[in-house]
Design a protein around this motif. Structure first.
Motif, PDB file in Angstrom:
ATOM      1  N   LEU A  42       0.830  -1.213   0.000  1.00 34.52           N
ATOM      2  CA  LEU A  42       0.000   0.000   0.000  1.00 34.52           C
ATOM      3  C   LEU A  42       0.862   1.260   0.000  1.00 34.52           C
ATOM      4  O   LEU A  42       0.532   2.239  -0.662  1.00 34.52           O
ATOM      5  N   ARG A  43       1.971   1.247   0.719  1.00 37.33           N
ATOM      6  CA  ARG A  43       2.878   2.396   0.689  1.00 37.33           C
ATOM      7  C   ARG A  43       3.420   2.590  -0.725  1.00 37.33           C
ATOM      8  O   ARG A  43       3.525   3.710  -1.215  1.00 37.33           O
ATOM      9  N   LYS A  46       1.642   4.760  -3.234  1.00 36.02           N
ATOM     10  CA  LYS A  46       1.771   6.218  -3.095  1.00 36.02           C
ATOM     11  C   LYS A  46       0.417   6.927  -3.015  1.00 36.02           C
ATOM     12  O   LYS A  46       0.163   7.900  -3.720  1.00 36.02           O
ATOM     13  N   GLY A  47      -0.476   6.384  -2.186  1.00 38.70           N
ATOM     14  CA  GLY A  47      -1.761   7.031  -1.947  1.00 38.70           C
ATOM     15  C   GLY A  47      -2.866   6.641  -2.908  1.00 38.70           C
ATOM     16  O   GLY A  47      -4.019   6.978  -2.699  1.00 38.70           O
ATOM     17  N   ARG A  48      -2.509   5.943  -3.996  1.00 38.13           N
ATOM     18  CA  ARG A  48      -3.539   5.479  -4.923  1.00 38.13           C
ATOM     19  C   ARG A  48      -4.256   4.276  -4.313  1.00 38.13           C
ATOM     20  O   ARG A  48      -3.617   3.397  -3.750  1.00 38.13           O
ATOM     21  N   PRO A  49      -5.567   4.193  -4.440  1.00 43.71           N
ATOM     22  CA  PRO A  49      -6.300   3.042  -3.901  1.00 43.71           C
ATOM     23  C   PRO A  49      -5.890   1.750  -4.609  1.00 43.71           C
ATOM     24  O   PRO A  49      -5.596   1.751  -5.805  1.00 43.71           O
ATOM     25  N   VAL A  50      -5.861   0.680  -3.841  1.00 44.02           N
ATOM     26  CA  VAL A  50      -5.454  -0.630  -4.343  1.00 44.02           C
ATOM     27  C   VAL A  50      -6.563  -1.626  -4.021  1.00 44.02           C
ATOM     28  O   VAL A  50      -7.163  -1.566  -2.955  1.00 44.02           O
ATOM     29  N   GLU A  98      -1.338   6.733  10.166  1.00 47.22           N
ATOM     30  CA  GLU A  98      -0.877   5.879  11.272  1.00 47.22           C
ATOM     31  C   GLU A  98      -0.153   4.644  10.724  1.00 47.22           C
ATOM     32  O   GLU A  98       0.862   4.215  11.266  1.00 47.22           O
ATOM     33  N   GLY A  99      -0.693   4.087   9.642  1.00 46.43           N
ATOM     34  CA  GLY A  99      -0.057   2.931   9.018  1.00 46.43           C
ATOM     35  C   GLY A  99       1.314   3.271   8.467  1.00 46.43           C
ATOM     36  O   GLY A  99       2.267   2.504   8.621  1.00 46.43           O
ATOM     37  N   SER A 100       1.426   4.437   7.852  1.00 47.64           N
ATOM     38  CA  SER A 100       2.719   4.870   7.307  1.00 47.64           C
ATOM     39  C   SER A 100       3.742   5.101   8.409  1.00 47.64           C
ATOM     40  O   SER A 100       4.917   4.733   8.272  1.00 47.64           O
TER      41      SER A 100
END
Length: 139
Positions: A42-43, A46-50, A98-100
């Motif tokens: 997910l990181r 780069k902020g794009r939904p997966v 928080e995840g980042s």
């Protein structure tokens, strides 16, 4: 034939040893290797939904319980899941702030695990090993 099977067995044992050891390193954060892997994917977005399917395709160890892994990460507030606006059957997943932040700490723990081993092989040996593993797989 024994040489082949012994080599493959050693590769499998080493892979399991690495993932088990990483899970032990991350245990204090109540995160396990597959969850760590999902956070890293997910990181990388780069902020794009997966989607769950994209996560599954990119996982180191493909797991049929990706949805459950994402559920646990959502419960912990480390990822967010929303309905995909283009396809309501799909979910869009993104890492939270928080995840980042947690992932930065986890990266340091994992790096600490790998660092001593990095001295065991030269860069040339590492490249040779990588190429031999790819050759074994037929890539």
């Amino acid at each position: 034939m024994d040489g082949y099977y012994n080599t493959v067995h050693e590769i499998i044992r080493t892979g399991h040893w690495i993932t088990d050891s990483i899970s032990k390193e991350l245990k204090e954060y109540d995160i396990y290797e597959p969850q760590f892997n999902v956070l890293r994917i997910l990181r990388g977005a780069k902020g794009r939904p997966v989607s769950v399917n994209t996560i599954l395709e990119q996982m180191v160890q493909r797991s049929s319980n990706v949805t459950r892994i994402v559920d646990k990460l959502c419960t912990k507030g480390l990822v967010e899941r929303t309905l995909c606006p283009d396809d309501r059957r799909k979910m869009d997943i993104v890492i939270t702030k928080e995840g980042s932040e947690l992932l930065k700490k986890l990266d340091k723990k994992v790096e600490g695990f790998h660092k001593p081993m990095m001295q065991n092989l030269s860069l040339e040996e590492l490249e040779t090993l990588r190429l031999l593993i790819q050759k074994l797989k037929g890539n």
